[in-house]
Write a protein that holds these residues in place. Structure first.
Motif, PDB file in Angstrom:
ATOM      1  N   ASN A 107       0.961  -1.343   0.208  1.00 49.04           N
ATOM      2  CA  ASN A 107       0.002  -0.034  -0.219  1.00 49.04           C
ATOM      3  C   ASN A 107       0.790   0.976  -0.240  1.00 49.04           C
ATOM      4  O   ASN A 107       0.400   2.161  -0.994  1.00 49.04           O
ATOM      5  CB  ASN A 107      -1.181   0.137   1.039  1.00 49.04           C
ATOM      6  CG  ASN A 107      -2.601  -1.117   0.648  1.00 49.04           C
ATOM      7  OD1 ASN A 107      -2.524  -0.967  -0.708  1.00 49.04           O
ATOM      8  ND2 ASN A 107      -3.004  -1.767   2.156  1.00 49.04           N
ATOM      9  N   ASN A 108       1.504   1.339   1.102  1.00 43.66           N
ATOM     10  CA  ASN A 108       2.705   2.177   0.793  1.00 43.66           C
ATOM     11  C   ASN A 108       3.812   2.623  -0.729  1.00 43.66           C
ATOM     12  O   ASN A 108       3.182   3.689  -1.175  1.00 43.66           O
ATOM     13  CB  ASN A 108       3.764   1.992   2.197  1.00 43.66           C
ATOM     14  CG  ASN A 108       4.998   2.971   2.093  1.00 43.66           C
ATOM     15  OD1 ASN A 108       4.549   4.766   2.688  1.00 43.66           O
ATOM     16  ND2 ASN A 108       5.974   3.073   1.887  1.00 43.66           N
ATOM     17  N   LEU A 109       3.877   2.003  -1.412  1.00 43.73           N
ATOM     18  CA  LEU A 109       4.061   1.948  -2.771  1.00 43.73           C
ATOM     19  C   LEU A 109       3.462   2.323  -3.068  1.00 43.73           C
ATOM     20  O   LEU A 109       3.821   3.565  -3.993  1.00 43.73           O
ATOM     21  CB  LEU A 109       4.835   0.700  -2.499  1.00 43.73           C
ATOM     22  CG  LEU A 109       5.771   0.584  -4.759  1.00 43.73           C
ATOM     23  CD1 LEU A 109       7.335   2.198  -4.073  1.00 43.73           C
ATOM     24  CD2 LEU A 109       6.628  -1.043  -4.719  1.00 43.73           C
ATOM     25  N   ASN A 110       2.495   1.475  -3.382  1.00 41.82           N
ATOM     26  CA  ASN A 110       1.268   2.324  -4.626  1.00 41.82           C
ATOM     27  C   ASN A 110       1.016   4.350  -3.837  1.00 41.82           C
ATOM     28  O   ASN A 110       0.679   5.010  -4.786  1.00 41.82           O
ATOM     29  CB  ASN A 110       0.255   1.896  -4.031  1.00 41.82           C
ATOM     30  CG  ASN A 110      -0.730   1.913  -5.270  1.00 41.82           C
ATOM     31  OD1 ASN A 110      -0.621   2.016  -6.213  1.00 41.82           O
ATOM     32  ND2 ASN A 110      -1.727   2.395  -4.782  1.00 41.82           N
ATOM     33  N   ILE A 111       1.235   3.976  -2.871  1.00 37.97           N
ATOM     34  CA  ILE A 111       0.900   6.171  -2.431  1.00 37.97           C
ATOM     35  C   ILE A 111       1.710   6.397  -2.802  1.00 37.97           C
ATOM     36  O   ILE A 111       1.534   7.623  -3.189  1.00 37.97           O
ATOM     37  CB  ILE A 111       0.732   5.734  -0.125  1.00 37.97           C
ATOM     38  CG1 ILE A 111      -0.512   5.361  -0.368  1.00 37.97           C
ATOM     39  CG2 ILE A 111       1.121   7.148   0.022  1.00 37.97           C
ATOM     40  CD1 ILE A 111      -0.629   4.468   1.459  1.00 37.97           C
ATOM     41  N   ILE A 112       3.262   5.894  -2.821  1.00 32.39           N
ATOM     42  CA  ILE A 112       3.913   6.774  -2.982  1.00 32.39           C
ATOM     43  C   ILE A 112       4.357   6.693  -4.289  1.00 32.39           C
ATOM     44  O   ILE A 112       4.686   8.101  -4.946  1.00 32.39           O
ATOM     45  CB  ILE A 112       5.161   6.534  -2.254  1.00 32.39           C
ATOM     46  CG1 ILE A 112       5.329   6.299  -0.593  1.00 32.39           C
ATOM     47  CG2 ILE A 112       6.188   7.093  -2.738  1.00 32.39           C
ATOM     48  CD1 ILE A 112       6.493   5.675  -0.340  1.00 32.39           C
ATOM     49  N   GLN A 113       4.506   6.382  -5.009  1.00 30.74           N
ATOM     50  CA  GLN A 113       4.315   6.034  -6.944  1.00 30.74           C
ATOM     51  C   GLN A 113       2.933   6.985  -7.044  1.00 30.74           C
ATOM     52  O   GLN A 113       2.992   7.516  -8.433  1.00 30.74           O
ATOM     53  CB  GLN A 113       3.336   4.510  -7.289  1.00 30.74           C
ATOM     54  CG  GLN A 113       5.419   3.851  -6.932  1.00 30.74           C
ATOM     55  CD  GLN A 113       4.224   2.060  -7.566  1.00 30.74           C
ATOM     56  OE1 GLN A 113       3.844   2.036  -7.597  1.00 30.74           O
ATOM     57  NE2 GLN A 113       5.543   1.506  -7.703  1.00 30.74           N
ATOM     58  N   THR A 114       2.411   7.201  -6.428  1.00 31.58           N
ATOM     59  CA  THR A 114       0.725   8.402  -6.421  1.00 31.58           C
ATOM     60  C   THR A 114       1.235   9.493  -6.584  1.00 31.58           C
ATOM     61  O   THR A 114       1.118  10.118  -7.183  1.00 31.58           O
ATOM     62  CB  THR A 114      -0.365   7.452  -6.081  1.00 31.58           C
ATOM     63  OG1 THR A 114      -0.833   6.084  -6.332  1.00 31.58           O
ATOM     64  CG2 THR A 114      -1.676   8.828  -6.269  1.00 31.58           C
ATOM     65  N   LEU A 115       1.047   9.820  -5.494  1.00 28.79           N
ATOM     66  CA  LEU A 115       1.610  11.477  -4.686  1.00 28.79           C
ATOM     67  C   LEU A 115       2.877  11.659  -5.158  1.00 28.79           C
ATOM     68  O   LEU A 115       3.384  12.634  -5.620  1.00 28.79           O
ATOM     69  CB  LEU A 115       1.420  10.887  -3.092  1.00 28.79           C
ATOM     70  CG  LEU A 115       0.137  10.549  -2.627  1.00 28.79           C
ATOM     71  CD1 LEU A 115      -0.085  10.554  -1.047  1.00 28.79           C
ATOM     72  CD2 LEU A 115      -0.928  11.639  -3.579  1.00 28.79           C
ATOM     73  N   SER A 116       3.885  10.706  -5.479  1.00 28.28           N
ATOM     74  CA  SER A 116       5.222  11.898  -5.279  1.00 28.28           C
ATOM     75  C   SER A 116       6.672  10.176  -6.057  1.00 28.28           C
ATOM     76  O   SER A 116       7.156  10.163  -5.803  1.00 28.28           O
ATOM     77  CB  SER A 116       5.923  11.527  -4.080  1.00 28.28           C
ATOM     78  OG  SER A 116       6.301  11.420  -2.808  1.00 28.28           O
ATOM     79  N   PRO A 117       6.022  10.119  -7.777  1.00 28.55           N
ATOM     80  CA  PRO A 117       6.496   8.994  -8.074  1.00 28.55           C
ATOM     81  C   PRO A 117       8.166   9.244  -8.703  1.00 28.55           C
ATOM     82  O   PRO A 117       8.668   8.508  -8.457  1.00 28.55           O
ATOM     83  CB  PRO A 117       5.807   9.552  -9.806  1.00 28.55           C
ATOM     84  CG  PRO A 117       5.053  10.805  -9.458  1.00 28.55           C
ATOM     85  CD  PRO A 117       5.012  11.019  -8.025  1.00 28.55           C
ATOM     86  N   ASN A 118       8.622  10.721  -8.398  1.00 26.63           N
ATOM     87  CA  ASN A 118       9.998  10.540  -8.821  1.00 26.63           C
ATOM     88  C   ASN A 118      10.426  10.067  -7.397  1.00 26.63           C
ATOM     89  O   ASN A 118      11.813   9.293  -7.659  1.00 26.63           O
ATOM     90  CB  ASN A 118       9.737  11.904  -8.970  1.00 26.63           C
ATOM     91  CG  ASN A 118      10.169  12.685  -9.567  1.00 26.63           C
ATOM     92  OD1 ASN A 118       9.129  12.261 -10.824  1.00 26.63           O
ATOM     93  ND2 ASN A 118       9.818  13.991  -9.895  1.00 26.63           N
TER      94      ASN A 118
END
Length: 127
Positions: A107-118
């Motif tokens: 879930n965390n990885l998906n959250i980060i990919q969505t909010l701060s992909p860089n």
């Protein structure tokens, strides 16, 4: 921590990284896109505590303004779950399982990919 079987501590860490990702999203929106002073943006971020509150108070309205709410909405449930696990550990002393930790890492990885992909490009799961 995950590899040492300290699943609850690893969940606290991933929740912290998700909140940092939220901060990056909000800072980009307010400081970079709308040129608000950094000191003001930091004070706003300090005034809202936790994953769920930052999501509801800042990210949802920003996403509606940016017209990307449909994409951002996909992580809402993941933020709620991660926030619930984090709070159960930090405030109630619960311990979480390996399965809970794996779910929260994903879930965390998906959250980060969505909010701060860089930032997400620099990450990998420990399993």
């Amino acid at each position: 921590m995950f590899k040492r079987d300290d699943y609850s501590a690893s969940i606290l860490r991933v929740a912290t990284s998700a909140e940092i990702s939220e901060n990056i999203f909000v800072r980009n929106f307010l400081s970079t896109d709308h040129k608000l002073p950094a000191k003001y943006v930091i004070s706003l971020l300090f005034s809202s505590n936790g994953l769920d509150e930052k999501f509801k108070r800042f990210i949802c309205p920003a996403a509606e303004y940016q017209e990307n709410w449909k994409e951002i909405k996909t992580i809402q449930k993941q933020i709620e779950l991660l926030n619930g696990h984090r709070n159960a550990i930090a405030h109630s002393g619960y311990f979480k399982s390996k399965e809970d930790a794996k779910s929260d890492f994903n879930n965390n990885l998906n959250i980060i990919q969505t909010l701060s992909p860089n930032e997400a490009n620099k990450l990998k799961l420990p399993f």
